[in-house]
Motif scaffolding. Structure first.
Motif, PDB file in Angstrom:
ATOM      1  N   UNK A 189      14.968 -31.045  67.351  1.00 53.85           N
ATOM      2  CA  UNK A 189      15.430 -32.404  67.604  1.00 53.85           C
ATOM      3  C   UNK A 189      15.531 -33.241  66.343  1.00 53.85           C
ATOM      4  N   UNK A 190      15.832 -32.589  65.229  1.00 52.66           N
ATOM      5  CA  UNK A 190      16.222 -33.368  64.055  1.00 52.66           C
ATOM      6  C   UNK A 190      17.623 -33.910  64.293  1.00 52.66           C
ATOM      7  N   UNK A 191      18.342 -33.267  65.220  1.00 54.59           N
ATOM      8  CA  UNK A 191      19.635 -33.767  65.695  1.00 54.59           C
ATOM      9  C   UNK A 191      19.582 -33.776  67.216  1.00 54.59           C
ATOM     10  N   UNK A 192      20.181 -34.784  67.811  1.00 56.41           N
ATOM     11  CA  UNK A 192      20.237 -34.850  69.283  1.00 56.41           C
ATOM     12  C   UNK A 192      21.455 -34.067  69.789  1.00 56.41           C
ATOM     13  N   UNK A 193      21.351 -33.528  70.990  1.00 53.76           N
ATOM     14  CA  UNK A 193      22.509 -32.850  71.590  1.00 53.76           C
ATOM     15  C   UNK A 193      23.139 -33.778  72.627  1.00 53.76           C
ATOM     16  N   UNK A 194      24.416 -33.535  72.914  1.00 51.42           N
ATOM     17  CA  UNK A 194      25.119 -34.412  73.860  1.00 51.42           C
ATOM     18  C   UNK A 194      25.398 -33.735  75.194  1.00 51.42           C
ATOM     19  N   UNK A 195      25.370 -32.416  75.197  1.00 54.33           N
ATOM     20  CA  UNK A 195      25.596 -31.676  76.440  1.00 54.33           C
ATOM     21  C   UNK A 195      24.741 -30.427  76.413  1.00 54.33           C
ATOM     22  N   UNK A 196      24.336 -29.975  77.602  1.00 55.36           N
ATOM     23  CA  UNK A 196      23.569 -28.742  77.690  1.00 55.36           C
ATOM     24  C   UNK A 196      22.079 -29.008  77.584  1.00 55.36           C
ATOM     25  N   UNK A 197      21.315 -27.921  77.393  1.00 56.54           N
ATOM     26  CA  UNK A 197      19.862 -28.082  77.327  1.00 56.54           C
ATOM     27  C   UNK A 197      19.249 -27.088  76.340  1.00 56.54           C
ATOM     28  N   UNK A 198      18.127 -27.496  75.783  1.00 59.73           N
ATOM     29  CA  UNK A 198      17.350 -26.602  74.914  1.00 59.73           C
ATOM     30  C   UNK A 198      15.921 -26.602  75.437  1.00 59.73           C
ATOM     31  N   UNK A 199      15.423 -25.409  75.737  1.00 57.14           N
ATOM     32  CA  UNK A 199      14.045 -25.283  76.209  1.00 57.14           C
ATOM     33  C   UNK A 199      13.294 -24.428  75.198  1.00 57.14           C
ATOM     34  N   UNK A 200      12.174 -24.932  74.705  1.00 55.16           N
ATOM     35  CA  UNK A 200      11.357 -24.194  73.746  1.00 55.16           C
ATOM     36  C   UNK A 200       9.993 -23.925  74.368  1.00 55.16           C
ATOM     37  N   UNK A 201       9.679 -22.678  74.587  1.00 55.43           N
ATOM     38  CA  UNK A 201       8.397 -22.283  75.164  1.00 55.43           C
ATOM     39  C   UNK A 201       8.074 -23.089  76.423  1.00 55.43           C
TER      40      UNK A 201
END
Ligand code: ADP
Ligand code: MG
Length: 249
Positions: free
Chosen positions: A58-70
């Motif tokens: 999250x040094x950059x924000x996303x605009x679509x989709x998802x990121x899951x970490x652990x």
């Protein structure tokens, strides 16, 4: 959101898009990384490699989709972001050490501040990792007194001091003089041997062949090909990948 797709999936990047103004830097990126896996990301300059890596903590924000970490979804809640950042170590092309702090202090500040270690604990911990990347004898020096290769190994030790579950590298050797590339790659190979999960943007194809489980090729903000290194290097399928390998190999 919990990680139900696959128990061993450590990072799940799903349908991720990102824009800088009107320019789309990431186009529907889908990528899963399993625990213990080593991923090398390559592709021409400007293809979105750094942007993708930076989105993971999250040094950059996303605009679509998802990121899951652990199992933690990187929503905008600051507690989720903090939780993910505690698990993710990052090493950049430019070493980004604090110039007015000694090597040892560079490695103790965050563990004291974020992990609540005492100074003594943090120093003991830091010495262990500095020893591991073989720069312990430089502990009292300032970054400017070290070679580029030593600085980058300190940057790796500093990340390890937070005991991350995954290490992200963004072209860690591309700012180094050629004779220092090997010492940094060897340090990274040591981490691989210890089972560290790793995503690394690099054009060091020897390193990719030696350690990567998968090579991910990006161009124009999209993942165009994903294959084990032996397959990717021997028989790249996408014309852009063929052209890229033709230029760098
Ligand atoms: P790579 O790491 O593959 O060279 P980057 O992720 O750095 O590529 O950049 C991808 C594209 O996004 C490039 O065209 C770059 O100019 C653009 N870009 C990156 N960061 C920014 C930013 N902060 N503002 C505007 N454009 C950016
Ligand atoms: Mg980059």
């Amino acid at each position: 959101m919990t990680n139900t797709d696959n128990n061993s999936t450590f990072i799940q990047i799903k349908g991720v898009s990102k824009w800088f103004g009107a320019f789309q830097a990431l186009k529907d990126i889908n990528l899963n990384v399993r625990k213990g896996e080593k991923i090398v990301i390559c592709g021409p300059s400007g293809s979105g490699k750094s942007t993708m890596i930076r989105c993971i903590n999250h040094l950059e924000a996303i605009h679509k989709g998802s990121i899951v970490v652990d199992g933690t979804s990187l929503s905008d809640s600051s507690s989720a972001i903090d939780a993910v950042r505690r698990e993710v170590g990052m090493v950049f092309q430019s070493f980004n050490l604090f110039p007015h702090r000694t090597v040892l202090e560079n490695c103790t500040l965050a563990p004291m501040r974020v992990r609540g270690m005492t100074k003594r604990q943090a120093e003991e911990n830091a010495r262990e990792y500095l020893e591991r990347v073989r720069v312990l004898e430089q502990a009292k020096k300032y970054p400017s007194q070290l070679s580029g290769g030593q600085q980058q190994r300190v940057a790796i030790a500093r990340a390890l001091c937070m005991e991350p579950k995954i290490m992200l590298f963004d072209e860690p050797t591309s700012a180094l003089d050629p004779e220092m590339v090997k010492e940094v790659l060897d340090t990274m190979i040591g981490l691989v041997r210890d089972g560290m999960t790793m995503m690394c943007v690099t054009h060091e194809m020897g390193f990719a062949r030696q350690v990567a489980d998968r090579v991910v090729f990006m161009a124009d903000g999209a993942v165009l090909e994903e294959a084990p290194p032996e397959e990717f290097f021997r028989n790249p399928k996408h014309p852009r990948a063929q052209a890229f390998l033709g230029e760098i190999l």
